[in-house]
Write a protein that holds these residues in place. Structure first.
Motif, short mmCIF file in Angstrom:
data_model
loop_
_atom_site.label_atom_id
_atom_site.label_comp_id
_atom_site.label_asym_id
_atom_site.label_seq_id
_atom_site.Cartn_x
_atom_site.Cartn_y
_atom_site.Cartn_z
N ALA A 1 0.99 -10.14 -8.68
CA ALA A 1 0.27 -9.67 -9.76
C ALA A 1 -0.24 -8.08 -9.41
O ALA A 1 0.01 -7.26 -10.28
N GLY A 2 -0.62 -7.91 -8.14
CA GLY A 2 -1.03 -6.50 -7.77
C GLY A 2 0.45 -5.64 -7.66
O GLY A 2 -0.03 -4.49 -8.22
N VAL A 3 1.50 -6.28 -7.07
CA VAL A 3 2.58 -5.35 -7.10
C VAL A 3 2.86 -4.99 -8.67
O VAL A 3 3.74 -3.92 -8.71
N VAL A 4 2.96 -5.87 -9.32
CA VAL A 4 3.20 -5.77 -10.95
C VAL A 4 2.42 -4.39 -11.22
O VAL A 4 3.04 -3.55 -12.10
N LYS A 5 1.19 -4.50 -11.17
CA LYS A 5 0.21 -3.16 -11.33
C LYS A 5 0.88 -1.81 -10.74
O LYS A 5 0.77 -1.04 -11.15
N PHE A 6 1.41 -2.01 -9.34
CA PHE A 6 1.96 -0.80 -8.95
C PHE A 6 3.16 -0.46 -9.62
O PHE A 6 3.08 0.73 -9.79
N PHE A 7 3.91 -1.31 -10.10
CA PHE A 7 5.21 -0.78 -10.61
C PHE A 7 4.79 -0.33 -12.15
O PHE A 7 5.28 0.56 -12.83
N GLU A 8 3.71 -0.89 -12.79
CA GLU A 8 3.23 -0.17 -14.13
C GLU A 8 2.82 1.18 -13.83
O GLU A 8 2.81 2.06 -14.54
N SER A 9 2.03 1.37 -12.87
CA SER A 9 1.49 2.78 -12.45
C SER A 9 2.92 3.77 -12.08
O SER A 9 2.63 5.13 -12.24
N VAL A 10 3.76 3.11 -11.56
CA VAL A 10 5.05 4.18 -11.28
C VAL A 10 5.70 4.60 -12.58
O VAL A 10 5.69 5.75 -12.82
N GLY A 11 5.65 3.46 -13.58
CA GLY A 11 6.24 3.89 -14.81
C GLY A 11 5.19 4.69 -15.71
O GLY A 11 5.66 5.73 -16.46
N ALA A 12 4.09 4.42 -15.27
CA ALA A 12 3.02 5.60 -16.24
C ALA A 12 2.86 6.95 -15.49
O ALA A 12 2.63 7.85 -16.51
N ALA A 13 3.32 7.30 -14.33
CA ALA A 13 3.24 8.46 -13.70
C ALA A 13 4.64 9.03 -14.04
O ALA A 13 4.70 10.29 -13.96
N SER B 1 0.73 -1.13 -0.04
CA SER B 1 -0.04 0.10 -0.18
C SER B 1 0.87 1.08 0.02
O SER B 1 1.90 1.39 0.81
N THR B 2 0.30 2.05 -0.83
CA THR B 2 0.97 3.54 -1.05
C THR B 2 -0.18 4.58 -0.90
O THR B 2 -1.17 4.36 -1.48
N PRO B 3 0.16 5.95 -0.28
CA PRO B 3 -0.85 6.72 0.11
C PRO B 3 -1.26 7.34 -1.68
O PRO B 3 -0.39 7.48 -2.28
N ALA B 4 -2.80 7.93 -1.44
CA ALA B 4 -3.38 8.20 -2.74
C ALA B 4 -2.59 9.74 -2.83
O ALA B 4 -2.78 10.20 -4.06
N THR B 5 -1.74 10.22 -1.98
CA THR B 5 -1.14 11.61 -2.40
C THR B 5 -0.10 11.33 -3.40
O THR B 5 0.38 12.47 -3.94
N LEU B 6 0.50 10.14 -3.69
CA LEU B 6 1.41 9.83 -4.81
C LEU B 6 0.66 9.59 -5.86
O LEU B 6 -0.27 8.62 -6.03
N PRO B 7 1.20 9.57 -7.29
CA PRO B 7 0.63 9.35 -8.24
C PRO B 7 0.42 7.94 -8.53
O PRO B 7 -0.59 7.36 -9.15
N LEU C 1 7.97 13.92 -13.05
CA LEU C 1 6.57 13.12 -13.29
C LEU C 1 6.24 13.73 -14.75
O LEU C 1 6.55 14.65 -15.26
N ARG C 2 5.53 12.56 -15.38
CA ARG C 2 4.91 12.68 -16.77
C ARG C 2 4.11 14.03 -17.05
O ARG C 2 2.92 14.19 -16.11
N GLY C 3 4.28 15.03 -17.62
CA GLY C 3 3.54 16.20 -17.80
C GLY C 3 3.51 17.08 -16.83
O GLY C 3 2.83 18.14 -17.03
N ALA C 4 4.36 17.19 -15.73
CA ALA C 4 4.51 18.00 -14.54
C ALA C 4 5.78 18.19 -14.33
O ALA C 4 6.08 19.36 -13.43
N GLY C 5 6.76 17.58 -14.89
CA GLY C 5 8.32 18.06 -14.33
C GLY C 5 8.75 17.57 -13.18
O GLY C 5 8.21 16.61 -12.63
#
Length: 124
Positions: A49-61, A34-40, A90-94
Motif C-alpha cells: 500500500a505504501g508503494v502504491v502511494k509512491f507511484f501515485e506521487s510519481v504520477g502527481a509530480a 525509499s527514495t531521496p527527498a531531492t526527488l519530487p 515535471l508538472r509545472g516545471a518542464g
C-alpha cells in the motif's frame, strides 16, 4: 542469468509499459521502499500500500517519466543493483533528468527492499 536479476529487469520493463500492477506483484507484502527527498516523489514507504502511494506521487509530480536502465546485475546474495537514467516532464516545471542507482533486496524472488540513491546538485 540469476532469477533475482530477472525479477528486477521485469519490474523495469513493467514500469516502461506503465504496468504498476506487475511491479506490485513482484513485491513482498512487507516491502520497504525509499527514495531521496531531492526527488519530487521522495519518501519512505512500507508495504505494498505504501508503494502504491509512491507511484501515485510519481504520477502527481511527473507528466511523463522514463526510467532507462543502463546496467542491471546481481552483486551478492539476493542483492541486485540497477544503474538508471530518469528523464521526463515535471508538472509545472518542464524537462528534468537525473541519474540514480537502485538497490534491490530480494527473498523468494520477491522484492523486499528498494533503495534509490541519486547525486544531484539541487532538488528537482
Amino acid at each position: 542469468m540469476d532469477s533475482d536479476t530477472e525479477v528486477v529487469r521485469g519490474a523495469y520493463a513493467a514500469f516502461a509499459r506503465g504496468d504498476i500492477a506487475t511491479i506490485l506483484d513482484a513485491l513482498d507484502e512487507n516491502v520497504e521502499w525509499s527514495t531521496p527527498a531531492t526527488l519530487p516523489q521522495g519518501g519512505t514507504f512500507s508495504g505494498k500500500a505504501g508503494v502504491v502511494k509512491f507511484f501515485e506521487s510519481v504520477g502527481a509530480a511527473w507528466e511523463s517519466l522514463r526510467v532507462e536502465p543502463e546496467a542491471v546485475g546481481d552483486v551478492g546474495s539476493h542483492l541486485v543493483i540497477g544503474v538508471i537514467q530518469g528523464s521526463g516532464l515535471l508538472r509545472g516545471a518542464g524537462p528534468a533528468s537525473y541519474g540514480a542507482v537502485h538497490v534491490f533486496t530480494l527473498r523468494n524472488e520477491k522484492i523486499t527492499r528498494f533503495r534509490e540513491y541519486v547525486d544531484l546538485d539541487e532538488a528537482l
